[in-house]
Design an enzyme around this catalytic site. Structure first.
Site, PDB file in Angstrom:
ATOM      1  N   ASP A 246      -8.682   0.961   6.009  1.00  0.00           N
ATOM      2  CA  ASP A 246      -7.384   1.621   6.105  1.00  0.00           C
ATOM      3  C   ASP A 246      -7.420   2.589   7.283  1.00  0.00           C
ATOM      4  O   ASP A 246      -8.214   3.530   7.297  1.00  0.00           O
ATOM      5  CB  ASP A 246      -7.114   2.379   4.795  1.00  0.00           C
ATOM      6  CG  ASP A 246      -5.744   3.022   4.763  1.00  0.00           C
ATOM      7  OD1 ASP A 246      -4.957   2.850   5.710  1.00  0.00           O
ATOM      8  OD2 ASP A 246      -5.464   3.718   3.758  1.00  0.00           O
TER       9      ASP A 246
ATOM     10  N   ASP B  74       0.881   5.274   0.025  1.00  0.00           N
ATOM     11  CA  ASP B  74       0.067   6.456   0.324  1.00  0.00           C
ATOM     12  C   ASP B  74       0.673   7.695  -0.317  1.00  0.00           C
ATOM     13  O   ASP B  74       1.742   8.149   0.090  1.00  0.00           O
ATOM     14  CB  ASP B  74      -0.027   6.656   1.841  1.00  0.00           C
ATOM     15  CG  ASP B  74      -0.894   5.602   2.500  1.00  0.00           C
ATOM     16  OD1 ASP B  74      -2.076   5.484   2.114  1.00  0.00           O
ATOM     17  OD2 ASP B  74      -0.386   4.888   3.390  1.00  0.00           O
TER      18      ASP B  74
ATOM     19  N   GLY C 157      -0.481   8.353   9.476  1.00  0.00           N
ATOM     20  CA  GLY C 157      -0.445   7.026  10.062  1.00  0.00           C
ATOM     21  C   GLY C 157      -0.477   7.123  11.577  1.00  0.00           C
ATOM     22  O   GLY C 157      -0.395   8.220  12.150  1.00  0.00           O
TER      23      GLY C 157
ATOM     24  N   MET D  82       0.303  11.579  -0.806  1.00  0.00           N
ATOM     25  CA  MET D  82      -0.376  12.744  -0.197  1.00  0.00           C
ATOM     26  C   MET D  82       0.253  14.022  -0.741  1.00  0.00           C
ATOM     27  O   MET D  82       1.474  14.102  -0.873  1.00  0.00           O
ATOM     28  CB  MET D  82      -0.226  12.714   1.324  1.00  0.00           C
ATOM     29  CG  MET D  82      -0.695  11.428   1.975  1.00  0.00           C
ATOM     30  SD  MET D  82      -0.730  11.619   3.772  1.00  0.00           S
ATOM     31  CE  MET D  82      -0.921   9.900   4.279  1.00  0.00           C
TER      32      MET D  82
ATOM     33  N   HIS E 287      -2.814   4.563  -3.017  1.00  0.00           N
ATOM     34  CA  HIS E 287      -3.916   5.282  -2.379  1.00  0.00           C
ATOM     35  C   HIS E 287      -3.630   6.772  -2.521  1.00  0.00           C
ATOM     36  O   HIS E 287      -2.774   7.315  -1.819  1.00  0.00           O
ATOM     37  CB  HIS E 287      -3.992   4.846  -0.905  1.00  0.00           C
ATOM     38  CG  HIS E 287      -5.022   5.577  -0.105  1.00  0.00           C
ATOM     39  ND1 HIS E 287      -5.054   5.529   1.276  1.00  0.00           N
ATOM     40  CD2 HIS E 287      -6.066   6.367  -0.471  1.00  0.00           C
ATOM     41  CE1 HIS E 287      -6.061   6.261   1.720  1.00  0.00           C
ATOM     42  NE2 HIS E 287      -6.685   6.791   0.690  1.00  0.00           N
TER      43      HIS E 287
ATOM     44  N   MET F 197      -4.258  10.367  -1.946  1.00  0.00           N
ATOM     45  CA  MET F 197      -4.924  11.389  -1.133  1.00  0.00           C
ATOM     46  C   MET F 197      -4.501  12.734  -1.700  1.00  0.00           C
ATOM     47  O   MET F 197      -3.683  13.455  -1.113  1.00  0.00           O
ATOM     48  CB  MET F 197      -4.536  11.220   0.341  1.00  0.00           C
ATOM     49  CG  MET F 197      -5.251  10.036   0.988  1.00  0.00           C
ATOM     50  SD  MET F 197      -4.424   9.439   2.469  1.00  0.00           S
ATOM     51  CE  MET F 197      -3.214   8.343   1.708  1.00  0.00           C
TER      52      MET F 197
ATOM     53  N   HIS G  64       0.855  -1.196   0.000  1.00  0.00           N
ATOM     54  CA  HIS G  64       0.000   0.000   0.000  1.00  0.00           C
ATOM     55  C   HIS G  64       0.887   1.241   0.000  1.00  0.00           C
ATOM     56  O   HIS G  64       1.737   1.412   0.880  1.00  0.00           O
ATOM     57  CB  HIS G  64      -0.886  -0.041   1.238  1.00  0.00           C
ATOM     58  CG  HIS G  64      -1.925   1.030   1.308  1.00  0.00           C
ATOM     59  ND1 HIS G  64      -3.146   0.949   0.660  1.00  0.00           N
ATOM     60  CD2 HIS G  64      -1.940   2.214   1.965  1.00  0.00           C
ATOM     61  CE1 HIS G  64      -3.861   2.025   0.924  1.00  0.00           C
ATOM     62  NE2 HIS G  64      -3.152   2.819   1.712  1.00  0.00           N
TER      63      HIS G  64
ATOM     64  N   MET H 277     -12.139   4.445   4.844  1.00  0.00           N
ATOM     65  CA  MET H 277     -11.188   4.891   5.859  1.00  0.00           C
ATOM     66  C   MET H 277     -11.744   4.570   7.249  1.00  0.00           C
ATOM     67  O   MET H 277     -12.924   4.810   7.521  1.00  0.00           O
ATOM     68  CB  MET H 277     -10.943   6.403   5.767  1.00  0.00           C
ATOM     69  CG  MET H 277     -10.261   6.896   4.498  1.00  0.00           C
ATOM     70  SD  MET H 277      -8.649   6.184   4.124  1.00  0.00           S
ATOM     71  CE  MET H 277      -7.712   6.558   5.615  1.00  0.00           C
TER      72      MET H 277
HETATM   73  C1  DX5 Z   1      -3.426   7.335   6.250  1.00  0.00           C
HETATM   74  C2  DX5 Z   1      -3.097   6.276   5.241  1.00  0.00           C
HETATM   75  C3  DX5 Z   1      -2.911   4.921   5.808  1.00  0.00           C
HETATM   76  C4  DX5 Z   1      -1.850   4.807   6.855  1.00  0.00           C
HETATM   77  C5  DX5 Z   1      -2.365   3.838   7.863  1.00  0.00           C
HETATM   78  O1  DX5 Z   1      -4.203   8.333   5.707  1.00  0.00           O
HETATM   79  O2  DX5 Z   1      -4.086   6.171   4.246  1.00  0.00           O
HETATM   80  O3  DX5 Z   1      -2.677   3.965   4.757  1.00  0.00           O
HETATM   81  O4  DX5 Z   1      -0.618   4.360   6.375  1.00  0.00           O
HETATM   82  O5  DX5 Z   1      -1.477   3.801   8.901  1.00  0.00           O
HETATM   83  P1  DX5 Z   1      -1.797   3.027  10.239  1.00  0.00           P
HETATM   84  O6  DX5 Z   1      -1.939   1.573   9.861  1.00  0.00           O
HETATM   85  O7  DX5 Z   1      -0.623   3.325  11.078  1.00  0.00           O
HETATM   86  O8  DX5 Z   1      -3.088   3.576  10.762  1.00  0.00           O
HETATM   87 ZN    ZN Z   2      -3.767   4.514   2.815  1.00  0.00          ZN
END
Ligand code: DX5
Ligand code: ZN
Length: 226
Positions: A177, A37, A146, A39, A68, A70, A35, A139
């Site tokens: 997630d 992320d 995270g 951002m 993913h 964002m 995965h 979500m």
């Molecule tokens: C946060 C991300 C997640 C993040 C999850 O917006 O989309 O994928 O990495 O992290 P944990 O597992 O630490 O909540």
């Molecule tokens: Zn994510």
């Protein structure tokens, strides 16, 4: 459905960014997807990585990428991730101007198409679009960082989506997630999730691959799978 049909996708957001290739390889053989992320400091306040890192990291691991996004303006940017070889590209419902059109473009570019629903967004307005998607990411925190605490009340959206998918015999995954760990994954699986993202729980452990295997076992047990 068997345990092997469940997907565990470690999130490299919690990995060591100076050694991303090693961190990806550390879960090869245990994880199903990686995965990633993305951002952009606009859709969410945080800033992570983008296309050049995805392109380079792709060459360093055999794991399929679950990107993913964002980001604002996914209609403009998401297809680049499909062209870079991502297995699945998920963009946010809140950011897309034409979610169905973008899903079609992603599939045409060779990836699967995912729709993400953030903490404060209801899922109901998007249910009719689901035939155009391969994954629905719910979500279980507010997107952006995270290490946040799992919000069990958001699993109602997972239940709603699972009921709709079964009633319509749709073929797509329900991914969760945020805050997914050995302590929370069972609740998500019971609610109907079949795909589990975990950052902190995997990469801040001493044995990431082993945590991935155990998470799959716990989820399979909760879902009543062999
Ligand atoms: C946060 C991300 C997640 C993040 C999850 O917006 O989309 O994928 O990495 O992290 P944990 O597992 O630490 O909540
Ligand atoms: Zn994510």
């Amino acid at each position: 459905m068997a345990a092997s049909s469940l997907i565990v996708a470690p999130s490299i957001l919690a990995a060591d960014f100076a050694h991303l290739a090693d961190e990806a390889r550390a879960v090869e053989g245990a994880a199903d997807w990686l995965h990633v992320d993305v951002m952009d400091n606009h859709f969410v306040p945080n800033l992570t990585i983008g296309l050049p890192v995805v392109e380079s990291l792709r060459k360093a691991t055999t794991l399929p990428f679950d990107c993913h996004l964002m980001i604002d303006a996914p209609d403009r940017w998401a297809v680049g991730y499909a062209e870079a070889g991502a297995y699945n590209v998920t963009f946010h419902a809140e950011a897309a101007e034409d979610p169905v059109g973008l899903a079609k473009n992603l599939r045409a570019a060779g990836s699967r198409a995912g729709l993400a629903i953030d903490r404060d967004t209801p899922v109901e307005p998007y249910l009719e679009m689901l035939p155009h998607f391969d994954t629905l990411l719910i979500m279980t925190i507010k997107a952006g960082f995270g290490g946040q605490s799992f919000m069990p009340e958001l699993l109602d959206k997972v239940r709603t989506a699972r009921r709709h998918i079964e009633a319509g015999e749709l073929d797509l995954r329900v991914e969760v997630d945020g805050g997914i760990s050995l302590d929370t994954i069972a609740r998500a699986a019971e609610a109907g999730a079949d795909t589990f993202v975990a950052g902190t729980a995997v990469y801040r452990s001493d044995n990431p691959a082993e945590v991935v295997r155990r998470m799959r076992q716990v989820a399979a047990g909760a879902a009543g799978l062999p």
